[in-house]
Design a protein around this motif. Structure first.
Motif, short mmCIF file in Angstrom:
data_model
loop_
_atom_site.label_atom_id
_atom_site.label_comp_id
_atom_site.label_asym_id
_atom_site.label_seq_id
_atom_site.Cartn_x
_atom_site.Cartn_y
_atom_site.Cartn_z
N LEU A 153 0.83 -1.21 0.00
CA LEU A 153 0.00 0.00 0.00
C LEU A 153 0.86 1.26 0.00
CD1 LEU A 153 -2.82 -1.22 2.36
CD2 LEU A 153 -3.09 -0.57 -0.04
N SER A 198 -7.66 -0.67 -2.92
CA SER A 198 -8.88 -1.08 -2.22
C SER A 198 -8.95 -2.60 -2.08
CB SER A 198 -10.12 -0.56 -2.95
OG SER A 198 -10.19 0.83 -2.85
N CYS A 244 -6.68 -3.63 0.63
CA CYS A 244 -7.31 -3.34 1.93
C CYS A 244 -8.30 -4.43 2.32
CB CYS A 244 -8.02 -1.98 1.88
SG CYS A 244 -6.91 -0.57 1.96
N ASP A 245 -9.10 -4.90 1.37
CA ASP A 245 -10.05 -5.97 1.65
C ASP A 245 -9.33 -7.26 2.05
OD1 ASP A 245 -12.19 -4.28 1.09
OD2 ASP A 245 -12.40 -4.98 -0.98
N GLU A 286 -7.86 -6.85 5.52
CA GLU A 286 -8.86 -6.98 6.58
C GLU A 286 -9.17 -8.45 6.86
OE1 GLU A 286 -13.20 -5.24 7.97
OE2 GLU A 286 -12.41 -4.67 6.02
N ILE A 330 -8.73 0.40 8.60
CA ILE A 330 -8.82 0.07 7.17
C ILE A 330 -9.95 0.84 6.50
CG2 ILE A 330 -9.30 -1.79 5.52
CD1 ILE A 330 -7.57 -3.60 7.29
N ASP A 331 -11.06 1.01 7.19
CA ASP A 331 -12.16 1.81 6.63
C ASP A 331 -11.72 3.26 6.39
OD1 ASP A 331 -13.85 -0.36 6.57
OD2 ASP A 331 -15.00 0.24 8.35
N LYS A 340 -9.56 3.21 3.25
CA LYS A 340 -10.40 3.07 2.05
C LYS A 340 -11.17 4.35 1.74
CE LYS A 340 -12.48 -0.91 1.37
NZ LYS A 340 -13.24 -2.15 1.58
N ILE A 354 -8.70 6.63 0.10
CA ILE A 354 -8.46 6.19 -1.28
C ILE A 354 -9.60 6.67 -2.16
CG2 ILE A 354 -8.39 4.15 -2.78
CD1 ILE A 354 -6.92 2.72 -0.42
N ASP A 355 -10.82 6.50 -1.70
CA ASP A 355 -11.99 6.95 -2.46
C ASP A 355 -11.94 8.46 -2.69
OD1 ASP A 355 -14.65 6.46 -3.67
OD2 ASP A 355 -15.35 7.67 -1.97
N SER A 398 -9.27 9.32 -5.24
CA SER A 398 -9.60 8.85 -6.60
C SER A 398 -10.48 9.82 -7.36
CB SER A 398 -10.27 7.47 -6.53
OG SER A 398 -11.60 7.58 -6.06
N ILE A 411 -3.21 8.04 4.74
CA ILE A 411 -3.03 6.61 4.47
C ILE A 411 -1.77 6.09 5.17
CG2 ILE A 411 -2.57 4.88 2.66
CD1 ILE A 411 -4.31 6.61 0.79
#
Length: 138
Positions: free
Chosen positions: A22, A45, A48-49, A52, A70-71, A74, A77-78, A81, A122
């Motif tokens: 990451l 992402s 990250c999944d 987790e 982690i949320d 994410k 990241i969103d 983006s 991050i």
């Protein structure tokens, strides 16, 4: 220093692998065009999944804390983006901040780019995960 013979050492190294991937992507997206970095953010992402799920299996006693971290990653990241601003050619392609550029003397490593501004959240959260898992000691 880790005891290489301890049964948890393999798990700690795997956790470090997730955070390192990451962090490497944090350097990659800073020099990519808007369209190219969309794929990078998707890959981040996905990691990250996977991260987790790995935590849920290997660090069950702290799942809630890890999920929150982690949320947050994410969500950042969103957020990143969606940024498509005009930038100076030598600056970060996301936030237009000055990039840290490291040219390795080792040919296989090449040049590393990093933005301290847009990756700040991050990286801070990844550092928290490294502390929780013990990966910080590698």
């Amino acid at each position: 220093m880790l005891d290489l013979n301890h049964p948890r050492t393999r798990i700690i190294f795997k956790a470090a692998g997730y955070t390192d991937r990451l962090k490497n992507y944090c350097g990659k997206y800073t020099v990519e065009s808007f369209n190219d970095r969309q794929e990078t953010f998707i890959q981040m992402s996905i990691i990250c999944d996977e991260f987790e799920q790995f935590y849920n299996l290997n660090f069950a006693t702290i799942q809630r804390d890890v999920k929150e971290i982690i949320d947050t990653i994410k969500a950042e990241i969103d957020h990143l983006s969606k940024i498509n601003d005009q930038t100076e050619p030598e600056n970060c392609k996301v936030c237009n901040s000055k990039l840290f550029v490291y040219k390795s003397l080792i040919k296989e490593f090449g040049t590393f780019y990093f933005c301290n501004k847009c990756s700040e959240i991050i990286v801070a959260k990844l550092n928290e995960l490294e502390s929780i898992t013990g990966a910080v000691f590698i």
